[in-house]
Each structure stands twice: as structure tokens, then as C-alpha cells.
Design a protein around this motif. Structure first.
Motif, PDB file in Angstrom:
ATOM      1  N   LEU A  53       0.812  -1.207   0.000  1.00  0.00           N
ATOM      2  CA  LEU A  53       0.000   0.000   0.000  1.00  0.00           C
ATOM      3  C   LEU A  53       0.851   1.265   0.000  1.00  0.00           C
ATOM      4  O   LEU A  53       0.535   2.244  -0.679  1.00  0.00           O
ATOM      5  N   GLU A  54       1.953   1.246   0.738  1.00  0.00           N
ATOM      6  CA  GLU A  54       2.790   2.448   0.846  1.00  0.00           C
ATOM      7  C   GLU A  54       3.428   2.847  -0.490  1.00  0.00           C
ATOM      8  O   GLU A  54       3.799   4.009  -0.685  1.00  0.00           O
ATOM      9  N   SER A  55       3.512   1.906  -1.432  1.00  0.00           N
ATOM     10  CA  SER A  55       4.117   2.216  -2.729  1.00  0.00           C
ATOM     11  C   SER A  55       3.145   2.882  -3.692  1.00  0.00           C
ATOM     12  O   SER A  55       3.566   3.419  -4.722  1.00  0.00           O
ATOM     13  N   VAL A  56       1.839   2.858  -3.376  1.00  0.00           N
ATOM     14  CA  VAL A  56       0.841   3.448  -4.273  1.00  0.00           C
ATOM     15  C   VAL A  56       0.056   4.582  -3.617  1.00  0.00           C
ATOM     16  O   VAL A  56      -0.574   5.374  -4.310  1.00  0.00           O
ATOM     17  N   ALA A  57       0.081   4.667  -2.285  1.00  0.00           N
ATOM     18  CA  ALA A  57      -0.692   5.696  -1.573  1.00  0.00           C
ATOM     19  C   ALA A  57       0.046   7.022  -1.599  1.00  0.00           C
ATOM     20  O   ALA A  57       0.801   7.357  -0.689  1.00  0.00           O
ATOM     21  N   ALA A  77      -1.624  10.055  -3.230  1.00  0.00           N
ATOM     22  CA  ALA A  77      -2.499  11.186  -3.548  1.00  0.00           C
ATOM     23  C   ALA A  77      -3.613  11.396  -2.527  1.00  0.00           C
ATOM     24  O   ALA A  77      -3.825  12.518  -2.064  1.00  0.00           O
ATOM     25  N   SER A  78      -4.318  10.343  -2.149  1.00  0.00           N
ATOM     26  CA  SER A  78      -5.492  10.501  -1.282  1.00  0.00           C
ATOM     27  C   SER A  78      -5.118  10.428   0.193  1.00  0.00           C
ATOM     28  O   SER A  78      -4.214   9.682   0.586  1.00  0.00           O
ATOM     29  N   LYS A  79      -5.814  11.204   1.018  1.00  0.00           N
ATOM     30  CA  LYS A  79      -5.584  11.187   2.463  1.00  0.00           C
ATOM     31  C   LYS A  79      -5.947   9.832   3.056  1.00  0.00           C
ATOM     32  O   LYS A  79      -5.267   9.336   3.963  1.00  0.00           O
ATOM     33  N   LEU A  80      -7.038   9.228   2.539  1.00  0.00           N
ATOM     34  CA  LEU A  80      -7.503   7.952   3.083  1.00  0.00           C
ATOM     35  C   LEU A  80      -6.457   6.861   2.921  1.00  0.00           C
ATOM     36  O   LEU A  80      -6.129   6.145   3.878  1.00  0.00           O
ATOM     37  N   MET A  81      -5.904   6.748   1.710  1.00  0.00           N
ATOM     38  CA  MET A  81      -4.913   5.691   1.484  1.00  0.00           C
ATOM     39  C   MET A  81      -3.583   6.006   2.152  1.00  0.00           C
ATOM     40  O   MET A  81      -2.850   5.097   2.549  1.00  0.00           O
ATOM     41  N   LYS A  82      -3.260   7.282   2.304  1.00  0.00           N
ATOM     42  CA  LYS A  82      -2.044   7.640   3.041  1.00  0.00           C
ATOM     43  C   LYS A  82      -2.151   7.234   4.509  1.00  0.00           C
ATOM     44  O   LYS A  82      -1.192   6.733   5.105  1.00  0.00           O
ATOM     45  N   LYS A  83      -3.352   7.458   5.084  1.00  0.00           N
ATOM     46  CA  LYS A  83      -3.564   7.045   6.476  1.00  0.00           C
ATOM     47  C   LYS A  83      -3.492   5.522   6.597  1.00  0.00           C
ATOM     48  O   LYS A  83      -2.906   4.994   7.545  1.00  0.00           O
ATOM     49  N   ALA A  84      -4.096   4.826   5.620  1.00  0.00           N
ATOM     50  CA  ALA A  84      -4.068   3.356   5.645  1.00  0.00           C
ATOM     51  C   ALA A  84      -2.648   2.829   5.509  1.00  0.00           C
ATOM     52  O   ALA A  84      -2.297   1.793   6.083  1.00  0.00           O
ATOM     53  N   SER A  85      -1.792   3.575   4.771  1.00  0.00           N
ATOM     54  CA  SER A  85      -0.404   3.139   4.582  1.00  0.00           C
ATOM     55  C   SER A  85       0.430   3.288   5.846  1.00  0.00           C
ATOM     56  O   SER A  85       1.550   2.786   5.913  1.00  0.00           O
ATOM     57  N   THR A 123      -0.728   2.220   8.760  1.00  0.00           N
ATOM     58  CA  THR A 123      -1.232   1.168   9.642  1.00  0.00           C
ATOM     59  C   THR A 123      -0.521  -0.147   9.329  1.00  0.00           C
ATOM     60  O   THR A 123       0.213  -0.235   8.334  1.00  0.00           O
ATOM     61  N   PRO A 124      -0.738  -1.187  10.159  1.00  0.00           N
ATOM     62  CA  PRO A 124      -0.128  -2.497   9.851  1.00  0.00           C
ATOM     63  C   PRO A 124      -0.518  -3.050   8.482  1.00  0.00           C
ATOM     64  O   PRO A 124       0.178  -3.913   7.940  1.00  0.00           O
ATOM     65  N   LEU A 125      -1.610  -2.538   7.905  1.00  0.00           N
ATOM     66  CA  LEU A 125      -2.028  -2.989   6.582  1.00  0.00           C
ATOM     67  C   LEU A 125      -0.951  -2.732   5.534  1.00  0.00           C
ATOM     68  O   LEU A 125      -0.850  -3.452   4.536  1.00  0.00           O
ATOM     69  N   ALA A 126      -0.122  -1.716   5.767  1.00  0.00           N
ATOM     70  CA  ALA A 126       0.917  -1.353   4.795  1.00  0.00           C
ATOM     71  C   ALA A 126       1.964  -2.449   4.641  1.00  0.00           C
ATOM     72  O   ALA A 126       2.640  -2.536   3.607  1.00  0.00           O
TER      73      ALA A 126
END
Length: 239
Positions: free
Chosen positions: A190-194, A196-204, A206-209
Motif C-alpha cells: 500500500l505504501e508504494s501506491v498511496a 495522492a489521497s488522504k484515506l490511502m495515506k492514512k491506511a499506509s 497502519t499495519p495494513l501497509a
């Protein structure tokens, strides 16, 4: 890097193909007309399954005369295809849950994947699949409680069967999503594609990244840009 990228690409494409752009538009709109007709057929078949041919004809008539359907099947946009594949995936998914089989799993997975490829809004199908599975399990539990067993098996086997069906459907759908991207960039983080968006940056953050995502890299980058456009309010949104 913004929502205007596709517009600029389309304008450049039109200029480079000025002599045949009208033919390109005509074929694109023709395909949407076919998908609109197919949508009416899916509505007819599903309603026939539940309420009979009379209700199926009435539902199809309402569908093919709907001003919204008529408007969107007459232009070269993604909405007609998305509507068709979204409804078709739900229809085939229910048929698969009723009578599981490899053929039905492939058909439902293909429709699920086509919906994801047609528009990012189709991501809502993922929680819907989980919710529908839960509803089927609850309905089965109620049947057991009142002595109306839906299948000749123990309740635990019934629950396991429903979960296996759900997983099989999602795996088949994932395969067809990758097929749509020609199996390029299959595993990413996730961290390699997040970007632009705030939502995906926040998700990146988290442990999901740290979990390898089994979705195409290009799909996730497109979703990131789409979310960013919505967050900025670059285009009006509803619902």
C-alpha cells in the motif's frame, strides 16, 4: 496526477485520430447500447427466477424505458457497463450460493471482476459479498432452530460451505481483475501506491501497509487518484 489526466489524454487522442474519431465514438456508443439491452435481460431473468415471467417482463419494461438507463446507454461512458456487471455479479452470485459449482463460481467471479474493472465504485461489492454470506448463514441458523434444515448436513458444515463459497467467489473475481490488467504488477504494498489521497495515506501508516496486496499496482494507483479527486471536491459527487 489529477482527474483531468483522462480528459487531456482523450483530447490528444481525438486530435491524432481526427479522421476516424466519429467512427470510434459510434462503436463505443453501440457497445453501450448492447450492454443496456443485456441489462434488461438480466433484470428479466432474475425477476423470472423469483416472481415469474409476468413480473420479469414488467421489470424489464421499467428498466429499458428508464430515462436514466436510456441516457447513459446512449453515450460512451463507463456507467452502463458498470450497472450491467454490478447487477449481473449479484445475480450470478446468488445462483452460485444456491447451487455451488465450478462453472457458476467462474461465471460469478468473471462478472465480479468485470464490475471492478468497469468502475471503482464496484469496490462496494466486496463488503456486499460478506454481508450476503452472513445473511445466508443467519437464515440457515433460523432454519435449524425451527427444524427446517436447508441442507442435509450439520450446521457447522453448512457454515463452512457458505464461507468457502464466499472465498471462492472473491478469488475468482481477483483472477479476472488481474486478467483485465494482463497480469502486470500483481503484488504490491500500500505504501508504494498511496501518494495522492488522504484515506490511502492514512491506511499506509497502519499495519495494513506491511501486508502484500494481491491487487494490480495500476488498479490501486487509479483508486488512489479517484479518492483524491473526491476528497478535493474537484468534481461534484453524490451519495
Amino acid at each position: 496526477t489529477s482527474a483531468w489526466g483522462p480528459w487531456r489524454f482523450a483530447e490528444a487522442f481525438a486530435r491524432l485520430n481526427e479522421g476516424k474519431i466519429k467512427k470510434v465514438f459510434a462503436w463505443a456508443r453501440f457497445m453501450n447500447l448492447l450492454m443496456g439491452a443485456a441489462l434488461g435481460l438480466v433484470v428479466f431473468l432474475w425477476c423470472c427466477d423469483i416472481y415469474g415471467p409476468g413480473a420479469g417482463l414488467a421489470a424489464m419494461a421499467f428498466t429499458v424505458t428508464s430515462p436514466t438507463i436510456l441516457a447513459h446507454t446512449g453515450v460512451a461512458t463507463v456507467d452502463a457497463g458498470f450497472t450491467l456487471f454490478f447487477l449481473l455479479s449479484l445475480f450470478l452470485m446468488m445462483r452460485f450460493f444456491e447451487v455451488p459449482g465450478i462453472g457458476r463460481a467462474v461465471a460469478a467471479g468473471a462478472a465480479f471482476g468485470a464490475a471492478q474493472l468497469s468502475k471503482f465504485s464496484a469496490v462496494i461489492l466486496v463488503p456486499l459479498v460478506i454481508i450476503i454470506t452472513a445473511i445466508l448463514i443467519v437464515r440457515g441458523a433460523i432454519g435449524w432452530k425451527h427444524g427446517k434444515k436447508p441442507v442435509k448436513a450439520t450446521f457447522s458444515k453448512f457454515v463452512l460451505g457458505e464461507i468457502i463459497c464466499m472465498v471462492a467467489l472473491l478469488v475468482a473475481g481477483l483472477f479476472f481483475i488481474h486478467a483485465g490488467y494482463l497480469f502486470r504488477g500483481s503484488v504490491t504494498h500500500l505504501e508504494s501506491v498511496a501518494r495522492a489521497s488522504k484515506l490511502m495515506k492514512k491506511a499506509s501508516q497502519t499495519p495494513l501497509a506491511r501486508i502484500p496486496l494481491l491487487l494490480p499496482n495500476t488498479y490501486l494507483r487509479g483508486l488512489d487518484l479517484q479518492l483524491a479527486d473526491a476528497e478535493r471536491g474537484e468534481f461534484p459527487n453524490y451519495i
